[in-house]
Design a protein around this motif. Structure first.
Motif, PDB file in Angstrom:
ATOM      1  N   GLU A 648      13.951  11.322  -5.827  1.00 40.22           N
ATOM      2  CA  GLU A 648      15.384  11.305  -6.080  1.00 40.22           C
ATOM      3  C   GLU A 648      15.728  11.602  -7.535  1.00 40.22           C
ATOM      4  N   GLU A 649      14.880  11.293  -8.466  1.00 38.88           N
ATOM      5  CA  GLU A 649      15.163  11.517  -9.882  1.00 38.88           C
ATOM      6  C   GLU A 649      14.500  12.781 -10.421  1.00 38.88           C
ATOM      7  N   SER A 650      13.876  13.548  -9.541  1.00 37.81           N
ATOM      8  CA  SER A 650      13.239  14.800  -9.992  1.00 37.81           C
ATOM      9  C   SER A 650      14.315  15.760 -10.510  1.00 37.81           C
ATOM     10  N   LEU A 651      14.010  16.496 -11.596  1.00 40.05           N
ATOM     11  CA  LEU A 651      14.951  17.460 -12.177  1.00 40.05           C
ATOM     12  C   LEU A 651      14.773  18.839 -11.543  1.00 40.05           C
ATOM     13  N   ILE A 652      15.898  19.459 -11.231  1.00 40.13           N
ATOM     14  CA  ILE A 652      15.903  20.809 -10.648  1.00 40.13           C
ATOM     15  C   ILE A 652      16.488  21.759 -11.688  1.00 40.13           C
ATOM     16  N   HIS A 653      15.807  22.925 -11.916  1.00 42.60           N
ATOM     17  CA  HIS A 653      16.209  23.903 -12.930  1.00 42.60           C
ATOM     18  C   HIS A 653      16.668  25.201 -12.265  1.00 42.60           C
ATOM     19  N   SER A 654      17.524  25.964 -13.020  1.00 43.28           N
ATOM     20  CA  SER A 654      17.977  27.263 -12.519  1.00 43.28           C
ATOM     21  C   SER A 654      16.769  28.157 -12.268  1.00 43.28           C
ATOM     22  N   GLY A 655      16.788  28.835 -11.153  1.00 44.86           N
ATOM     23  CA  GLY A 655      15.683  29.712 -10.792  1.00 44.86           C
ATOM     24  C   GLY A 655      14.672  29.066  -9.875  1.00 44.86           C
ATOM     25  N   ASP A 656      14.764  27.731  -9.644  1.00 43.82           N
ATOM     26  CA  ASP A 656      13.811  27.047  -8.767  1.00 43.82           C
ATOM     27  C   ASP A 656      13.938  27.570  -7.337  1.00 43.82           C
ATOM     28  N   VAL A 657      12.805  27.580  -6.654  1.00 41.96           N
ATOM     29  CA  VAL A 657      12.756  27.968  -5.240  1.00 41.96           C
ATOM     30  C   VAL A 657      12.471  26.700  -4.448  1.00 41.96           C
ATOM     31  N   LEU A 658      13.410  26.297  -3.640  1.00 37.60           N
ATOM     32  CA  LEU A 658      13.312  25.029  -2.912  1.00 37.60           C
ATOM     33  C   LEU A 658      13.203  25.283  -1.415  1.00 37.60           C
ATOM     34  N   GLU A 659      12.487  24.333  -0.769  1.00 39.25           N
ATOM     35  CA  GLU A 659      12.405  24.355   0.689  1.00 39.25           C
ATOM     36  C   GLU A 659      12.866  23.001   1.206  1.00 39.25           C
ATOM     37  N   ILE A 660      13.807  22.983   2.103  1.00 41.02           N
ATOM     38  CA  ILE A 660      14.326  21.746   2.696  1.00 41.02           C
ATOM     39  C   ILE A 660      13.768  21.626   4.115  1.00 41.02           C
ATOM     40  N   ILE A 661      13.034  20.503   4.342  1.00 37.51           N
ATOM     41  CA  ILE A 661      12.404  20.279   5.653  1.00 37.51           C
ATOM     42  C   ILE A 661      13.068  19.069   6.296  1.00 37.51           C
ATOM     43  N   LYS A 662      13.563  19.215   7.502  1.00 33.38           N
ATOM     44  CA  LYS A 662      14.224  18.122   8.218  1.00 33.38           C
ATOM     45  C   LYS A 662      13.239  17.418   9.148  1.00 33.38           C
ATOM     46  N   GLU A 663      13.394  16.067   9.261  1.00 29.69           N
ATOM     47  CA  GLU A 663      12.595  15.294  10.212  1.00 29.69           C
ATOM     48  C   GLU A 663      13.052  15.627  11.627  1.00 29.69           C
ATOM     49  N   GLU A 664      12.053  15.673  12.533  1.00 34.73           N
ATOM     50  CA  GLU A 664      12.407  16.032  13.901  1.00 34.73           C
ATOM     51  C   GLU A 664      13.249  14.950  14.561  1.00 34.73           C
ATOM     52  N   GLU A 665      12.818  13.654  14.426  1.00 37.75           N
ATOM     53  CA  GLU A 665      13.583  12.554  15.008  1.00 37.75           C
ATOM     54  C   GLU A 665      14.313  11.875  13.860  1.00 37.75           C
TER      55      GLU A 665
END
Length: 744
Positions: A648-665
């Protein structure tokens, strides 16, 4: 003692020839005798001699009449019809940028170019409509001068970008003069004085003090009606309508079926006779009342007046003149004056019928006094005597020419004759250069050529020098102008530097100039075909590039992420450029002394990102465990950056490539999930037995729980062997369990 002489005058018209025998003494013209003879056939049409022999025979009859009474005649005053003249109104311009103040030679060159244009125009019109005709240049008048398209009184010593002149040039077909000469020669005469009918009429009818007014002179003859327009001290236009008195006579002939001469008699006396008796083609006598004939004739006369007024307005820049003077035998056509007045919308006193009674210094037989047809021959007599046109022999570059002398003849007049006007005696303009500025092509002409070198009888001469018969003129073409010389500054104009402040540091912005892709100064000389790239940095992007501060552009770029392969912008975290306290874009323009601040991009935490994107990151549920409230959490998705799961406190910078994975249940909780959040104390009394309750009923670890459920965990044992405490964090003390199960 004043000058005393006598002369013979001829007015050769379409239907008749009028001869006058005049005695001139002490400035007075006395018409001693006159004679009128109609042509035996259609020897003339529209004022042009078509049968020289037939017209010559008519002239001979008149000549013989005078010779019997006044002695031998060898010379004659004569006029060329105005309908033969051609006028061209022409405007021309020249580029005078980078020129010193204009000189008289520059103005003469400009007028010369206008005359060239007029000559070409009249020649092209002739080729399109007629057999090729040679023209004699009569004269020209500058009407208006302009600097940069604004009217100005004189061009002398003026400067600007463009100088223009509008002229009116007059030409006379040589055929008109040669046919007149041939006619009088066959009658045993030579031309002593030549004039042009419209010039003669204007000079005679309009005093010099009134020639600046816009006045039309209309000579309604037998076959044609001639028009001359005056304005600003000169004759500005000539014209002819191929309709006149004969058309009215022919219409009467159609109505009465009588011969032409009888119809002419009826026309002349329509006003003063109540009725007419005449003989028709079948030799029967007919009677007609003048009033009835006029009623039938009126529409035809109205159409004639319409044609004349329309032509007058056409020649006068599509407007009516201030006044109209009418002469000629056809002007007595009944009702013509009133109709012309109405159609030109002029007051009655500004449409005037002119007769010999209105002329000064003139005496004549009483019977001629009130007839307007005699104004033209008397005007010819006065003009041919006082301002005659004569042919003067001149040698020009070894060729002998006969030039028409209207007034004082100068070197300039010689070079402006039709033949020599076609030759450009001025040197050629220097070769131009074609330069491309920011992909727009421009042509820079060379300097103007020099005026011709002129020699009169072996001595250097000026254009205004007067020439006389048999003079010899030599003309050498002037030198050509120099090739165009141009610098970068001539194409891009004067450049000004601009200063700005970036974080209180001052920077100077200079124009970017390249010639053929090589950096250049404003003083660099250019060659034909050069390409200039010229940029004045004005936007944030252009300015930072010119100042070599492109690294700052990286700081103010949009905050951009790639999420599951798609681009996303986070505007609150974009970099910004602040100009004078206001946020602006990279394409905004910056002014001199503006102050800039750069606010760089700044990273955001995962929680800030989740909030901005409105993502459902966790799901929660509140329940009761052993009578104490416990909140359960379950994470619904994981955010990965380069295989790293972000907290939750990780820093995100311009240009980052992110992947969002959703839980199945995503949203279900089970009894066993409580263990992760509750702190359970296990008693140490030997072997333990755990019983689970949900809402008072036995349950299991795999049973699904819901918001608000009441859960209890019950421990039991059969012996009281002391056991150690085991804590599961986070901890929740278990209460309300049986006494034998409580830890101690």
């Amino acid at each position: 003692m004043g000058e005393k002489k006598q002369f013979f005058v001829l007015d050769i018209g379409t239907r008749s020839v009028i001869g006058l025998f005049i005695l001139f003494e002490e400035g007075e013209y006395n018409c001693v005798d006159y004679f009128v003879k109609e042509h035996d056939d259609r020897a003339m049409m529209d004022g042009q001699i078509h049968n020289i022999q037939s017209v010559a025979e008519t002239v001979i009859v008149i000549k013989q009449y005078f010779e019997k009474k006044h002695g031998p005649l060898q010379k004659v005053f004569i006029a060329a019809a105005g309908r033969s003249l051609r006028t061209e109104r022409i405007m021309t311009s020249m580029d005078i940028r980078n020129y010193p103040p204009l000189t008289a030679d520059n103005i003469q060159y400009l007028e010369w170019q206008a005359l060239h244009k007029a000559q070409s125009t009249i020649t092209n019109k002739t080729h399109q409509t007629e057999i090729q005709t040679d023209y004699t240049f009569v004269g020209y008048t500058p009407l208006y001068y302009f600097i940069d398209r604004q009217p100005i009184g004189s061009l002398l010593h003026q400067q600007g970008a463009q100088a223009s002149v509008e002229i009116i040039a007059t030409f006379l077909p040589k055929l008109v003069i040669t046919s007149l000469e041939a006619t009088v020669q066959r009658a045993g005469l030579t031309i002593d004085g030549l004039t042009l009918e419209p010039i003669a009429c204007v000079q005679t009818l309009i005093p010099p003090s009134l020639r600046h007014l816009n006045i039309a002179v209309l000579d309604i003859g037998a076959g044609t009606s001639d028009i001359a327009i005056t304005n600003e001290g000169t004759i500005t236009a000539y014209g002819m309508v191929p309709q006149a008195g004969d058309e009215v006579t022919e219409f009467i002939q159609q109505l009465t079926l009588t011969d032409f001469h009888e119809a002419e008699r009826i026309k002349r006396h329509l006003v003063d006779h109540e009725s007419f008796t005449f003989e028709t083609l079948n030799n029967t006598q007919q009677h007609i009342y003048s009033k009835d004939l006029m009623n039938r004739l009126f529409p035809f006369i109205e159409q004639l007046a319409h044609s004349l007024s329309k032509k007058i307005q056409q020649l006068n820049n599509k407007k009516s003149p201030l006044a109209l003077l009418i002469i000629g035998g056809g002007s007595l056509t009944p009702g013509i004056q009133e109709l012309l007045r109405d159609q030109l919308d002029l007051p009655p006193h500004q449409v005037m019928l002119k007769t010999l009674n209105s002329l000064k210094h003139l005496s004549f037989p009483e019977e001629l006094a009130s007839h307007p047809m005699y104004v033209t021959p008397f005007a010819i007599a006065i003009a041919a005597n006082e301002t005659p046109l004569r042919f003067v022999p001149i040698t020009i570059n070894g060729e002998t020419e006969r030039l028409l002398k209207i007034m004082t003849l100068t070197v300039k007049d010689v070079l402006l004759t039709a033949k020599y006007l076609t030759r450009n005696w001025y040197g050629k303009i220097g070769s131009p250069k074609v330069i491309t500025v920011n992909k727009q092509q421009m042509t820079i002409p060379g300097s103007h050529g020099k005026p011709p070198y002129i020699y009169l009888n072996g001595k250097k001469a000026k254009l205004k020098d007067v020439i006389h018969a048999h003079d010899e003129i030599s003309v050498v073409r002037g030198m050509s102008g120099e090739p165009a010389t141009i610098r970068v500054s001539d194409c891009v104009g004067e450049t000004e530097n601009k200063s700005i402040y970036i974080h209180d540091a001052k920077y100077t912005i200079m124009p970017l100039i390249k010639v053929n892709q090589v950096t250049a100064s404003t003083q660099q000389l250019l060659e034909d075909g050069d390409h200039i790239e010229y940029i004045i940095p004005s936007t944030i992007t252009e300015i930072f590039h010119s100042l070599d501060l492109t690294h700052l552009l990286e700081h103010v770029k949009p905050f951009q992420l790639i999420i599951n392969g798609k681009q996303t912008i986070i505007p609150p975290h974009n970099g910004k450029v602040i100009c004078n306290g206001n946020s602006i874009s990279l394409t905004s323009h910056v002014n001199h002394l503006d102050r800039l601040e750069i606010i760089e991009q700044h990273p955001l935490t995962l929680l800030e990102f989740i909030k901005y994107k409105s993502l459902q990151y966790k799901v929660s549920m509140t329940i009761s465990v052993n009578n104490k409230e416990v909140t359960l959490y379950k994470q619904l998705l994981h955010i990965i950056r380069e295989k790293e799961k972000l907290g939750e406190e990780s820093l995100i910078h311009s240009g980052d490539v992110l992947e969002i994975i959703k839980e199945e249940e995503q949203a279900r909780f089970y009894f066993h999930d409580v263990i992760k959040f509750a702190q359970v104390q296990i008693p140490y009394h030997g072997k333990l037995q755990c019983t689970l309750f949900k809402n008072g009923k036995k349950s299991s670890l795999l049973e699904e729980i819901q918001e608000g459920d009441s859960l209890k965990i019950h421990w039991s044992t059969k012996n009281y062997t002391l056991v150690r405490k085991k804590h599961i964090t986070p901890s929740t003390n278990l209460n309300n369990v049986p006494n034998d199960s409580r830890p101690y």
